[in-house]
Design an enzyme around this catalytic site. Structure first.
Site, PDB file in Angstrom:
ATOM      1  N   ASP A 174      -4.854   5.409  10.036  1.00  0.00           N
ATOM      2  CA  ASP A 174      -4.272   5.525   8.695  1.00  0.00           C
ATOM      3  C   ASP A 174      -3.679   4.181   8.304  1.00  0.00           C
ATOM      4  OD1 ASP A 174      -2.833   6.088   6.393  1.00  0.00           O
ATOM      5  OD2 ASP A 174      -1.786   7.817   7.221  1.00  0.00           O
ATOM      6  N   HIS A 211      -6.180   8.109   6.656  1.00  0.00           N
ATOM      7  CA  HIS A 211      -5.087   8.910   6.092  1.00  0.00           C
ATOM      8  C   HIS A 211      -5.497  10.362   5.886  1.00  0.00           C
ATOM      9  CE1 HIS A 211      -1.469   9.772   3.865  1.00  0.00           C
ATOM     10  NE2 HIS A 211      -2.172  10.180   2.838  1.00  0.00           N
ATOM     11  N   ASP A 212      -6.732  10.579   5.454  1.00  0.00           N
ATOM     12  CA  ASP A 212      -7.212  11.935   5.155  1.00  0.00           C
ATOM     13  C   ASP A 212      -7.193  12.866   6.367  1.00  0.00           C
ATOM     14  OD1 ASP A 212      -7.580  12.284   2.521  1.00  0.00           O
ATOM     15  OD2 ASP A 212      -9.759  12.155   2.533  1.00  0.00           O
ATOM     16  N   ARG A 229      -9.111   7.283  -9.273  1.00  0.00           N
ATOM     17  CA  ARG A 229      -9.364   8.120  -8.109  1.00  0.00           C
ATOM     18  C   ARG A 229     -10.248   7.398  -7.091  1.00  0.00           C
ATOM     19  NH1 ARG A 229      -7.610  12.214  -4.838  1.00  0.00           N
ATOM     20  NH2 ARG A 229      -9.275  13.593  -4.197  1.00  0.00           N
ATOM     21  N   SER A 240       1.438  13.186   3.719  1.00  0.00           N
ATOM     22  CA  SER A 240       1.354  12.189   2.654  1.00  0.00           C
ATOM     23  C   SER A 240       2.544  12.355   1.701  1.00  0.00           C
ATOM     24  CB  SER A 240       0.014  12.328   1.925  1.00  0.00           C
ATOM     25  OG  SER A 240      -0.255  11.175   1.173  1.00  0.00           O
TER      26      SER A 240
END
Lengths: 379, 379
Positions: free
Chosen positions: A322, A355-356, A226, A156
């Site tokens: 992602d 993405h994580d 967040r 990232s």
């Protein structure tokens, strides 16, 4: 290989912090007279100093890559990749991870002290870039007597730093690992960050960033920021698999505005727990640095030109689900590396986690990174 | 065909509002003693009353489908589809569009008056569902003396209402047009809405919803909610094409936190202009109704069962770049319609504009809707 000089610090180890003499000249025109850098190290240098790996952390990450976070008490954020028997192993490598410039875990940033005034920087801290973060890391390596890196690696925003390293210091590293990242922030990337910044700045507790004195930070705004960002870290299919439309601890809808669905409860938890460990102003500065990031733009619009001067080997990894930094962005990087004549390997891994995935248990990722690093070590 | 009785109102026309006697029993268990409905009509009934089209609007839409919005002064939101020579044409159709229950343009909702107290409902308004919205629409049709619809049509949340119509009133309509919609809200859909709700409720001006008296609504929170939602209405490729990384009216980055990029400026404008025309509490109620929406769940988990009793024809349209309600969601509906033996046509159209395409200039969409409606009219 460069020999590691005696470090100014009296030992390698955990929870280190140094104040390095500047000036650090920033892309935005400002200058930091001195730079605080908080960092962790694991392992020891080998005889010729050829085993140093710099890990770059993501937006809300920190230097506690494989050690307990001092505020949350949680294990390090990348223990799946870093540790005994892992691809990055203190038994074989000297591993360094520094809190990025602008962050809030000890390195210079808005939550730190402006040496000129003795007060908190807050929004008087200069706006920084990814390249500025990398320059600060290079200052730390100088301080530690490390001339050359075996590898720089990051996922990232960590990948953005890793990719910037060979453009600024083409002779200082052998290999670069870029995971789930991009060479530029897209309009959609910027849009999500702008929502987060507006949520923070709309919180009356933000007060132009001067909220440190009475310890009443803009927690509500930071929490919303967040939550919005967190959605982009997960895939639609992953969310459906993990939460679907399941209700939270009850049999039926409440017909109210409490968290009825598990996904609501999960997101609220993500928001609330984040504000306990992160500074809202740092969130503004680091998202800004990411939005400003466009490696090609810094090289007359040519990404290939950015990599012209380096002999480093590159390893690119993307994940098929992602949608924040999709595979197409990694492909752009690989094409540029090919055009620049750089040695580049690239793989798209399959994972349901979006993405994580770079932070999660993806054995294929470990195999790829391990194989790439070991190939360089044999050479 | 049902003959249109003399309407209780003395004329069809624009900017109408009626208070209909209840009770309207709601899915959540509550009861509305009476229901205010604000609506617009265009065109006239034909001799046998077989030309009535009900248009259902989206989350932040309203009844001003083809007439000037009273607050913004802008043209109606679907003049590309509704008007002289358009697929839905006042010369051929009697067109009705009502502000949905829970909204803020004249129909009963949190911004309206609770007849029991004479004060604003605010958060004392009962939580509603998409089906409740449809029941209120049916009450309006009863009032207007309209028994049967030639068609019900809607995009996005309008499509959810259109799809709910044949499940509640299987004999009251001939055809259903569902554009860029879904039969249930996914975890990701709920997640984005929850971010918006948290942004509103985190705004100190929200005050539990009681902000009407001093006219200080939670504009900052509502603006952030709109910004986050707006990203989901556009495709990544569309954002890149429209904005990319272009700067806003300047040559270089400012290294500050103003809107440097065009996409930032655009999003901020979307947020600011939205709060001038929309009520924050209505945004909470309508997003909640959408999140509760799951047609299969209301029919023992079988979407096909939902459509068992209707003889209506269906037309489904999705857009290839819509990631809010992607084509796969429309396919699920079509499979259920097929299983229920219903007549269904389905097309995925290509558009760069993402979810918002249903509101934009997509000639193919007009051809599909026109062909589908005319086929029914020939029959």
């Amino acid at each position: 290989m460069t020999t590691i000089a005696a470090p100014l610090d009296d030992r390698f180890g955990l929870d280190r912090k140094v104040t390095l003499p500047g000036p650090l000249r920033l892309d935005g025109g400002g200058v930091l007279a001195s730079v605080d850098i908080a960092y962790e190290t694991y392992g020891s240098p080998n005889a010729d100093g050829s085993n140093v790996i710099l890990i770059c952390h993501a937006l809300t990450g920190d230097q506690y890559v494989a050690s307990t976070h001092p505020l949350t008490g949680k294990p390090g954020w990348w223990t799946r990749m870093v540790g005994a028997g892992k691809p990055i192993d203190p038994a074989r490598h000297l591993i360094i991870c520094a809190n990025v410039l602008g962050s809030c875990m000890g390195s210079s940033g808005p939550a730190g002290i402006d040496p000129a005034t003795g007060g908190k920087w807050a929004m008087r801290f200069p706006v920084i870039t990814i390249a500025d973060m990398v320059r600060a890391q290079a200052m730390l390596l100088d301080h530690l007597g490390i001339g050359r890196l075996h590898a720089v690696i990051g996922g990232s925003m960590g990948g953005m730093q890793a990719l910037t390293w060979p453009t600024l210091f083409p002779d200082r590293l052998e290999s670069v690992v870029v995971i789930a990242s991009t060479a530029r922030h897209s309009a959609q990337n910027i849009a999500f960050h702008e929502v987060g910044r507006q949520a923070i700045m709309a919180d009356p507790n933000w007060r132009g960033g001067d909220y440190y004195a009475d310890n009443r930070p803009p927690s509500a705004g930071l929490s919303v920021a967040r939550m919005a960002a967190h959605i982009t870290y997960l895939s639609e299919a992953g969310l459906t698999e993990k939460f679907g439309r399941r209700l939270q601890g009850r049999d039926a809808k409440t017909f109210g505005f409490d968290a009825d669905f598990q996904i609501e409860s999960y997101l609220r938890h993500q928001g609330i727990s984040f504000v306990e460990r992160f500074d809202a102003n740092s969130y503004l500065y680091i998202t800004r640095a990411m939005d400003y990031y466009d490696l090609a733009e810094d090289h007359q619009g040519s990404l290939a030109r950015a990599f012209e001067r380096t002999k480093a080997r590159f390893c690119l990894v993307s994940f098929d689900t992602d949608w924040l930094y999709p595979t197409s962005e990694s492909r752009i990087i690989v094409h540029a590396l090919n055009a620049a004549g750089a040695q580049a390997s690239f793989v798209e891994l399959s994972s349901p986690f979006g993405h994580d995935a770079f932070l999660l248990d993806v054995p294929e990722l470990n195999r790829v990174v391990d194989g790439f690093l070991r190939a360089g070590e044999r050479g």
